[in-house]
Design a protein around this motif. Structure first.
Motif, PDB file in Angstrom:
ATOM      1  N   ASP A  65      42.656  46.105  49.033  1.00  0.00           N
ATOM      2  CA  ASP A  65      41.298  45.655  49.319  1.00  0.00           C
ATOM      3  C   ASP A  65      40.722  44.851  48.155  1.00  0.00           C
ATOM      4  O   ASP A  65      40.069  43.824  48.369  1.00  0.00           O
ATOM      5  N   VAL A  66      40.961  45.294  46.931  1.00  0.00           N
ATOM      6  CA  VAL A  66      40.456  44.563  45.763  1.00  0.00           C
ATOM      7  C   VAL A  66      41.009  43.139  45.772  1.00  0.00           C
ATOM      8  O   VAL A  66      40.252  42.165  45.660  1.00  0.00           O
ATOM      9  N   GLU A  67      42.300  43.002  45.925  1.00  0.00           N
ATOM     10  CA  GLU A  67      42.920  41.682  45.878  1.00  0.00           C
ATOM     11  C   GLU A  67      42.477  40.829  47.068  1.00  0.00           C
ATOM     12  O   GLU A  67      42.162  39.646  46.918  1.00  0.00           O
ATOM     13  N   THR A  68      42.414  41.419  48.243  1.00  0.00           N
ATOM     14  CA  THR A  68      42.000  40.685  49.440  1.00  0.00           C
ATOM     15  C   THR A  68      40.550  40.233  49.338  1.00  0.00           C
ATOM     16  O   THR A  68      40.222  39.083  49.658  1.00  0.00           O
ATOM     17  N   GLN A  69      39.673  41.116  48.876  1.00  0.00           N
ATOM     18  CA  GLN A  69      38.262  40.753  48.750  1.00  0.00           C
ATOM     19  C   GLN A  69      38.063  39.668  47.699  1.00  0.00           C
ATOM     20  O   GLN A  69      37.174  38.822  47.837  1.00  0.00           O
ATOM     21  N   TRP A  70      38.869  39.679  46.646  1.00  0.00           N
ATOM     22  CA  TRP A  70      38.810  38.617  45.651  1.00  0.00           C
ATOM     23  C   TRP A  70      39.109  37.266  46.318  1.00  0.00           C
ATOM     24  O   TRP A  70      38.371  36.294  46.164  1.00  0.00           O
ATOM     25  N   ASP A  71      40.206  37.227  47.068  1.00  0.00           N
ATOM     26  CA  ASP A  71      40.579  35.984  47.745  1.00  0.00           C
ATOM     27  C   ASP A  71      39.502  35.541  48.731  1.00  0.00           C
ATOM     28  O   ASP A  71      39.150  34.358  48.780  1.00  0.00           O
ATOM     29  N   LEU A  72      38.986  36.476  49.510  1.00  0.00           N
ATOM     30  CA  LEU A  72      37.946  36.144  50.489  1.00  0.00           C
ATOM     31  C   LEU A  72      36.657  35.694  49.809  1.00  0.00           C
ATOM     32  O   LEU A  72      35.995  34.756  50.263  1.00  0.00           O
ATOM     33  N   TYR A  73      36.308  36.362  48.729  1.00  0.00           N
ATOM     34  CA  TYR A  73      35.100  35.991  47.983  1.00  0.00           C
ATOM     35  C   TYR A  73      35.201  34.541  47.505  1.00  0.00           C
ATOM     36  O   TYR A  73      34.268  33.749  47.682  1.00  0.00           O
ATOM     37  N   LEU A  74      36.328  34.191  46.925  1.00  0.00           N
ATOM     38  CA  LEU A  74      36.509  32.817  46.451  1.00  0.00           C
ATOM     39  C   LEU A  74      36.512  31.829  47.611  1.00  0.00           C
ATOM     40  O   LEU A  74      35.861  30.781  47.545  1.00  0.00           O
ATOM     41  N   ALA A  75      37.223  32.163  48.675  1.00  0.00           N
ATOM     42  CA  ALA A  75      37.316  31.261  49.831  1.00  0.00           C
ATOM     43  C   ALA A  75      35.957  31.036  50.486  1.00  0.00           C
ATOM     44  O   ALA A  75      35.691  29.940  50.990  1.00  0.00           O
ATOM     45  N   ASN A  76      35.117  32.046  50.465  1.00  0.00           N
ATOM     46  CA  ASN A  76      33.794  31.936  51.084  1.00  0.00           C
ATOM     47  C   ASN A  76      32.740  31.359  50.138  1.00  0.00           C
ATOM     48  O   ASN A  76      31.624  31.074  50.559  1.00  0.00           O
ATOM     49  N   THR A  77      33.078  31.201  48.871  1.00  0.00           N
ATOM     50  CA  THR A  77      32.120  30.736  47.872  1.00  0.00           C
ATOM     51  C   THR A  77      32.384  29.299  47.429  1.00  0.00           C
ATOM     52  O   THR A  77      31.441  28.584  47.090  1.00  0.00           O
ATOM     53  N   TYR A  78      33.628  28.873  47.467  1.00  0.00           N
ATOM     54  CA  TYR A  78      34.006  27.575  46.909  1.00  0.00           C
ATOM     55  C   TYR A  78      34.671  26.680  47.942  1.00  0.00           C
ATOM     56  O   TYR A  78      35.299  27.160  48.886  1.00  0.00           O
ATOM     57  N   SER A  79      34.571  25.388  47.689  1.00  0.00           N
ATOM     58  CA  SER A  79      35.228  24.404  48.549  1.00  0.00           C
ATOM     59  C   SER A  79      36.726  24.374  48.236  1.00  0.00           C
ATOM     60  O   SER A  79      37.163  24.880  47.198  1.00  0.00           O
ATOM     61  N   ILE A  80      37.478  23.738  49.110  1.00  0.00           N
ATOM     62  CA  ILE A  80      38.923  23.595  48.897  1.00  0.00           C
ATOM     63  C   ILE A  80      39.192  22.873  47.573  1.00  0.00           C
ATOM     64  O   ILE A  80      40.067  23.275  46.806  1.00  0.00           O
ATOM     65  N   GLU A  81      38.424  21.847  47.303  1.00  0.00           N
ATOM     66  CA  GLU A  81      38.610  21.092  46.057  1.00  0.00           C
ATOM     67  C   GLU A  81      38.365  21.983  44.842  1.00  0.00           C
ATOM     68  O   GLU A  81      39.115  21.934  43.861  1.00  0.00           O
ATOM     69  N   GLU A  82      37.305  22.778  44.904  1.00  0.00           N
ATOM     70  CA  GLU A  82      37.014  23.686  43.789  1.00  0.00           C
ATOM     71  C   GLU A  82      38.103  24.740  43.642  1.00  0.00           C
ATOM     72  O   GLU A  82      38.498  25.085  42.522  1.00  0.00           O
ATOM     73  N   LEU A  83      38.601  25.249  44.760  1.00  0.00           N
ATOM     74  CA  LEU A  83      39.662  26.257  44.711  1.00  0.00           C
ATOM     75  C   LEU A  83      40.926  25.696  44.059  1.00  0.00           C
ATOM     76  O   LEU A  83      41.655  26.419  43.383  1.00  0.00           O
ATOM     77  N   ARG A  84      41.153  24.431  44.248  1.00  0.00           N
ATOM     78  CA  ARG A  84      42.337  23.794  43.653  1.00  0.00           C
ATOM     79  C   ARG A  84      42.171  23.494  42.168  1.00  0.00           C
ATOM     80  O   ARG A  84      43.151  23.442  41.431  1.00  0.00           O
TER      81      ARG A  84
END
Length: 107
Positions: A65-84
């Motif tokens: 859950d910790v790792e999954t929520q981290w990924d989801l938090y980033l995906a829901n907070t940042y654009s694809i460009e920012e994630l890259r």
């Protein structure tokens, strides 16, 4: 996204409590939430293909859950460009999540 410097703690229940406590207190933590999520993922991956002892088995859903929520938090907070392009070493998830995970591990 590049990995951070790994947390050098053994994969034990005590270490889980320790890293979740760090996550709940990021201003006093030697580790970032990114490092904590990566450590949880490494711990969980140790038990992908083997049966864990019951004390470890109980921790695996929290680690996932910790790792999954981290990924989801980033995906829901940042654009694809920012994630890259960003490293996210100073990004923090809500500390209440870490408090909730601690309660789950400590019960």
């Amino acid at each position: 996204m590049a990995s951070s410097k790994p947390i050098e703690l053994p994969f034990t229940r005590d270490s889980v409590i320790r890293v979740l406590t760090y996550g709940a207190n990021p201003e006093a933590s030697p580790y970032s939430h990114k490092q904590i999520a990566e450590w949880c993922d490494r711990f969980w991956c140790q038990y992908l293909d083997i049966d864990a002892e019951p004390a470890i088995e109980e921790l695996l859903p929290v680690l996932t859950d910790v790792e999954t929520q981290w990924d989801l938090y980033l995906a829901n907070t940042y654009s694809i460009e920012e994630l890259r392009s960003k490293t996210f070493d100073s990004e923090t998830m809500p500390v209440q999540w870490f408090r909730d995970w601690l309660k789950e591990v400590e019960k």
